[in-house]
Design a protein around this motif. Structure first.
Motif, PDB file in Angstrom:
ATOM      1  N   ALA A   1       1.037  -1.036   0.091  1.00  0.00           N
ATOM      2  CA  ALA A   1       0.051   0.012   0.130  1.00  0.00           C
ATOM      3  C   ALA A   1       0.783   1.385   0.042  1.00  0.00           C
ATOM      4  N   ALA A   2       1.969   1.188   0.553  1.00  0.00           N
ATOM      5  CA  ALA A   2       3.061   2.276   0.689  1.00  0.00           C
ATOM      6  C   ALA A   2       3.791   2.365  -0.615  1.00  0.00           C
ATOM      7  N   GLU A   3       3.491   1.561  -1.607  1.00  0.00           N
ATOM      8  CA  GLU A   3       4.428   1.640  -2.874  1.00  0.00           C
ATOM      9  C   GLU A   3       3.956   2.860  -3.505  1.00  0.00           C
ATOM     10  N   ILE A   4       5.150   3.447  -4.183  1.00  0.00           N
ATOM     11  CA  ILE A   4       5.125   4.753  -4.816  1.00  0.00           C
ATOM     12  C   ILE A   4       4.200   4.737  -6.053  1.00  0.00           C
ATOM     13  N   ALA A   5       3.139   5.289  -6.106  1.00  0.00           N
ATOM     14  CA  ALA A   5       1.996   5.422  -7.380  1.00  0.00           C
ATOM     15  C   ALA A   5       2.980   5.508  -8.604  1.00  0.00           C
ATOM     16  N   THR A   6       2.526   4.976  -9.538  1.00  0.00           N
ATOM     17  CA  THR A   6       3.132   5.260 -10.910  1.00  0.00           C
ATOM     18  C   THR A   6       2.137   5.174 -12.139  1.00  0.00           C
ATOM     19  N   ASP A   7       2.612   5.619 -13.145  1.00  0.00           N
ATOM     20  CA  ASP A   7       1.990   5.611 -14.507  1.00  0.00           C
ATOM     21  C   ASP A   7       1.986   4.290 -15.178  1.00  0.00           C
ATOM     22  N   VAL A   8       0.747   3.641 -15.579  1.00  0.00           N
ATOM     23  CA  VAL A   8       0.966   2.026 -16.027  1.00  0.00           C
ATOM     24  C   VAL A   8      -0.048   2.082 -17.409  1.00  0.00           C
ATOM     25  N   LEU A   9       1.050   1.449 -18.245  1.00  0.00           N
ATOM     26  CA  LEU A   9       0.438   1.340 -19.643  1.00  0.00           C
ATOM     27  C   LEU A   9      -0.058  -0.155 -19.744  1.00  0.00           C
TER      28      LEU A   9
ATOM     29  N   GLY B   1       4.982   6.601 -26.580  1.00  0.00           N
ATOM     30  CA  GLY B   1       5.486   7.730 -27.024  1.00  0.00           C
ATOM     31  C   GLY B   1       4.948   8.933 -26.510  1.00  0.00           C
ATOM     32  N   THR B   2       3.749   9.109 -26.129  1.00  0.00           N
ATOM     33  CA  THR B   2       3.156  10.224 -25.436  1.00  0.00           C
ATOM     34  C   THR B   2       3.605  10.390 -24.129  1.00  0.00           C
ATOM     35  N   ARG B   3       3.803   9.278 -23.453  1.00  0.00           N
ATOM     36  CA  ARG B   3       3.856   9.389 -22.031  1.00  0.00           C
ATOM     37  C   ARG B   3       4.793   8.098 -21.632  1.00  0.00           C
ATOM     38  N   LYS B   4       5.816   8.036 -21.015  1.00  0.00           N
ATOM     39  CA  LYS B   4       6.477   6.931 -20.628  1.00  0.00           C
ATOM     40  C   LYS B   4       6.069   6.340 -19.356  1.00  0.00           C
ATOM     41  N   PRO B   5       5.639   5.251 -19.620  1.00  0.00           N
ATOM     42  CA  PRO B   5       4.911   4.582 -18.320  1.00  0.00           C
ATOM     43  C   PRO B   5       5.986   4.110 -17.208  1.00  0.00           C
ATOM     44  N   GLY B   6       5.377   3.803 -16.045  1.00  0.00           N
ATOM     45  CA  GLY B   6       6.554   3.586 -14.858  1.00  0.00           C
ATOM     46  C   GLY B   6       6.435   1.880 -14.729  1.00  0.00           C
ATOM     47  N   LEU B   7       5.082   1.385 -15.277  1.00  0.00           N
ATOM     48  CA  LEU B   7       5.146   0.038 -15.060  1.00  0.00           C
ATOM     49  C   LEU B   7       4.122  -0.351 -16.460  1.00  0.00           C
TER      50      LEU B   7
END
Length: 268
Positions: free
Chosen positions: A133-141, A179-185
């Motif tokens: 639950a404490a993991e840093i939120a990221t952008d997912v593709l 290409g529009t936004r680099k994902p973190g996961l």
């Protein structure tokens, strides 16, 4: 069924667990190989009190925990073709959670695998839940061509606190979205309906940037042979939310540790 057939039957999913523990295919498969060598030398090491599969995971855990570390975090005992650094060790709470959520063992079986009692297993999974639950939120593709599965994944990762940058249904869509936004996961189906490959799409993306990837497939055994480059993080269809949560968190765990080590490595 012979002992060798029983072992062979359960090896693919043991490889999946080992790769999730170590963060990559080579290390995970090496530990499985070390376990097999130990078993060949002494078959009495396999305790089948809770069945052959739980017995193999218990023996694997004994091998995993037998590798000693000094302050310089070098491998001290087993001659494995990989380093085991202190910051890369999957903590015991995560081991318990992966056994429950990814591998589907009961609490009693997890207690047997980890040589604990059930009460301790429950405490460990509570700790793991708080850690994740404490993991840093990221952008997912999400790379998934089946509409309802894609919707389930999107809802699931949002509930975990992540942001979905888009759902790609083909190889070309995945490249365009990244290409529009680099994902973190990245969560990626391996075989897409139009004949393109989520695996190929991910390999193309990894040529330009590093990102943790969790692959999703209805046929995990095809990608757990240990005979070629294969995914480190793999979940099966149909999946449970806890399974996706556990493996995605584990992938991010290794990425975070890698980033934390980078400045120290640069300074040394």
């Amino acid at each position: 069924m012979s002992r060798s057939q029983l072992v062979a039957e359960h090896l693919p999913l043991l490889r999946r667990y080992a790769r999730a523990l170590t963060g990559n295919q080579a290390s995970g498969d090496a530990y499985v190989g070390a376990m097999l060598e130990a078993l060949l030398q002494d078959q009495t090491l396999l305790d089948e009190q809770h069945g052959a599969r739980a017995g193999l995971f218990r023996l694997f855990t004994r091998i995993w925990n037998s590798v000693a570390l000094n302050d310089d975090t070098e491998v001290m005992t087993l001659p494995l073709p990989s380093e085991r650094r202190l910051s890369n060790i999957t903590p015991l709470p995560r081991q318990a959670f992966l056994l429950l959520s990814l591998e589907g063992f009961s609490e009693e079986e997890v207690a047997f695998v980890l040589a604990l009692d059930v009460a301790e297993v429950r405490k460990l999974t509570e700790v793991a839940g708080r850690e994740m639950a404490a993991e840093i939120a990221t952008d997912v593709l999400i790379i998934e061509d089946e509409t309802f599965i894609a919707m389930d994944l999107e809802s699931l990762v949002k509930n975990l606190g992540h942001n979905v940058i888009g759902v790609a249904r083909t190889h070309a869509d995945a490249i365009a979205l990244a290409g529009t936004r680099k994902p973190g996961l990245i969560l990626a189906d391996i075989q897409l309906a139009d004949g393109s490959s989520g695996l190929d799409a991910v390999n193309e993306l990894l040529k330009t940037f590093e990102v943790p990837v969790v692959f999703i497939t209805a046929y995990p055994e095809r990608f757990l042979t240990g005979e070629r480059p294969e995914p480190a993080f793999l979940i099966s269809k149909p999946f449970q939310p806890a399974m996706v949560s556990a493996v995605a968190s584990q992938a991010l765990f290794f990425q975070r540790n890698s980033r934390n080590r980078a400045p120290r490595a640069a300074a040394s």
